[in-house]
Design an enzyme around this catalytic site. Structure first.
Site, mmCIF file in Angstrom:
data_model
loop_
_atom_site.group_PDB
_atom_site.id
_atom_site.type_symbol
_atom_site.label_atom_id
_atom_site.label_comp_id
_atom_site.label_asym_id
_atom_site.label_seq_id
_atom_site.Cartn_x
_atom_site.Cartn_y
_atom_site.Cartn_z
ATOM 1 N N LYS A 13 0.817 -1.221 0.000
ATOM 2 C CA LYS A 13 0.000 0.000 0.000
ATOM 3 C C LYS A 13 0.851 1.272 0.000
ATOM 4 C CE LYS A 13 -2.135 -0.845 3.902
ATOM 5 N NZ LYS A 13 -1.387 -2.021 4.390
ATOM 6 N N ARG A 68 -8.918 0.452 9.856
ATOM 7 C CA ARG A 68 -8.391 -0.887 10.101
ATOM 8 C C ARG A 68 -9.353 -1.735 10.928
ATOM 9 N NH1 ARG A 68 -2.496 0.489 9.539
ATOM 10 N NH2 ARG A 68 -1.255 -1.366 9.856
ATOM 11 N N ARG A 103 12.114 -5.406 4.307
ATOM 12 C CA ARG A 103 11.868 -3.963 4.182
ATOM 13 C C ARG A 103 12.899 -3.143 4.955
ATOM 14 N NH1 ARG A 103 5.952 -1.700 5.061
ATOM 15 N NH2 ARG A 103 6.185 -2.304 7.238
ATOM 16 N N ARG A 128 12.360 -1.209 10.591
ATOM 17 C CA ARG A 128 11.377 -0.728 11.567
ATOM 18 C C ARG A 128 11.321 -1.689 12.751
ATOM 19 N NH1 ARG A 128 5.855 0.613 8.383
ATOM 20 N NH2 ARG A 128 5.022 -0.559 10.130
ATOM 21 N N ARG A 142 1.304 -8.867 13.745
ATOM 22 C CA ARG A 142 0.568 -7.878 12.936
ATOM 23 C C ARG A 142 -0.311 -8.565 11.890
ATOM 24 N NH1 ARG A 142 5.365 -4.895 10.748
ATOM 25 N NH2 ARG A 142 3.935 -3.544 9.612
HETATM 26 P P1 AMP Z 1 1.603 0.691 9.341
HETATM 27 O O1 AMP Z 1 2.727 1.634 9.089
HETATM 28 O O2 AMP Z 1 0.365 1.010 8.564
HETATM 29 O O3 AMP Z 1 2.014 -0.773 9.210
HETATM 30 O O4 AMP Z 1 1.194 0.899 10.875
HETATM 31 C C1 AMP Z 1 2.114 0.635 11.923
HETATM 32 C C2 AMP Z 1 1.368 0.498 13.246
HETATM 33 O O5 AMP Z 1 0.682 1.715 13.539
HETATM 34 C C3 AMP Z 1 0.296 -0.574 13.296
HETATM 35 O O6 AMP Z 1 0.817 -1.861 13.578
HETATM 36 C C4 AMP Z 1 -0.587 -0.052 14.429
HETATM 37 O O7 AMP Z 1 0.001 -0.290 15.699
HETATM 38 C C5 AMP Z 1 -0.558 1.463 14.192
HETATM 39 N N1 AMP Z 1 -1.656 1.897 13.297
HETATM 40 C C6 AMP Z 1 -1.546 2.472 12.067
HETATM 41 N N2 AMP Z 1 -2.763 2.730 11.549
HETATM 42 C C7 AMP Z 1 -3.653 2.301 12.467
HETATM 43 C C8 AMP Z 1 -5.081 2.274 12.515
HETATM 44 N N3 AMP Z 1 -5.826 2.734 11.493
HETATM 45 N N4 AMP Z 1 -5.658 1.747 13.626
HETATM 46 C C9 AMP Z 1 -4.937 1.295 14.665
HETATM 47 N N5 AMP Z 1 -3.601 1.271 14.675
HETATM 48 C C10 AMP Z 1 -2.952 1.775 13.589
#
Ligand code: AMP
Length: 229
Positions: A14, A89, A129, A162, A173
């Site tokens: 994404k 989410r 990554r 990360r 995750r």
């Molecule tokens: P991402 O970079 O999208 O993989 O997000 C990294 C982390 O941020 C996730 O594992 C969640 O802990 C938190 N996070 C990001 N977006 C959301 C969301 N819409 N709802 C809840 N947690 C989020």
């Protein structure tokens, strides 16, 4: 205001695709993960609240997320086009997003792109990554290597893994995705706005497939996509 959503598991591509689409069109890329990481860097209240959840690979509470996104959308202009990456989410987030859009702009989510690929691809992408510490750009040790090892092509920052891209947190995750996010596929399919993309393919191929789907029948004016393309 036009809103499209990118829906898919961590590692489904994404963020990489959103960055490219955003460059090619007028869509503004909103990544809630990037926003939270920035909040942590800045030491804000939201950052402090989110940090533990993110480290563990679990979701930040819905109320925090909706406040974050709603505040960002309220700052926007009525002609803005947004590409939401990583939000919503959960079903409550999707529902609250609908309510917020109705309130702020009298609009609804226009299209949802579902990034669909195998678990093997997801795990390979996440373990390989590398992310720029400074600007957040993503690379991959084999698939998208930087020109110079360990250095960001975009800003020259240092590339890191990360903290939540360690194997154990990755598995957590993916489980959280299956349990809490996957149900959004049916939610948006029922609304008639879902488009499935085979996201195991290279990002440029996906971008090419998406661009015509970001024109909403007004010659591209609302999207920033050149009408002549
Ligand atoms: P991402 O970079 O999208 O993989 O997000 C990294 C982390 O941020 C996730 O594992 C969640 O802990 C938190 N996070 C990001 N977006 C959301 C969301 N819409 N709802 C809840 N947690 C989020």
């Amino acid at each position: 205001m036009e809103i499209v959503v990118l829906l898919g598991a961590p590692g489904s591509g994404k963020g990489t695709v959103a960055a490219k689409v955003s460059t090619a069109t007028g869509f503004l890329h909103i990544s809630t993960g990037d926003m939270l990481r920035e909040s942590i860097k800045q030491g804000t209240d939201i950052g402090r609240e989110a940090e533990g959840y993110m480290k563990r690979g679990t979701l930040v509470p819905d109320a925090v997320m909706v406040r974050l996104v709603e505040t960002r959308l309220r700052e926007g202009k009525s002609k803005d086009c947004y590409m939401l990456d990583g939000f919503p989410r959960t079903l409550p987030q999707a529902d609250l997003l609908d309510q917020a859009l109705a309130k702020i702009a009298g609009t609804t989510v226009r299209r949802v792109f579902f990034f669909d690929t195998s678990r093997e691809v997801l795990i390979d992408r996440l373990t390989g990554r590398r992310t720029c510490k400074k600007c957040g750009a993503n690379f991959h040790i084999r698939n998208i290597p930087p020109k110079k090892a360990g250095i960001c092509d975009v800003c020259g920052g240092t590339l890191i893994q990360r903290p939540d891209d360690q194997e154990e947190t990755i598995l957590k995750r993916l489980k959280v995705y299956n349990e809490q996010t996957e149900s959004l596929i049916a939610y948006y399919r029922q609304k008639g706005v879902l488009v499935r993309l085979d996201s195991g393919r290279p990002a440029d191929v996906i971008v090419k497939e998406m661009l015509p789907l970001l024109e909403f029948g007004d010659g591209g004016r609302s999207t920033g996509v050149p009408a002549s393309r």
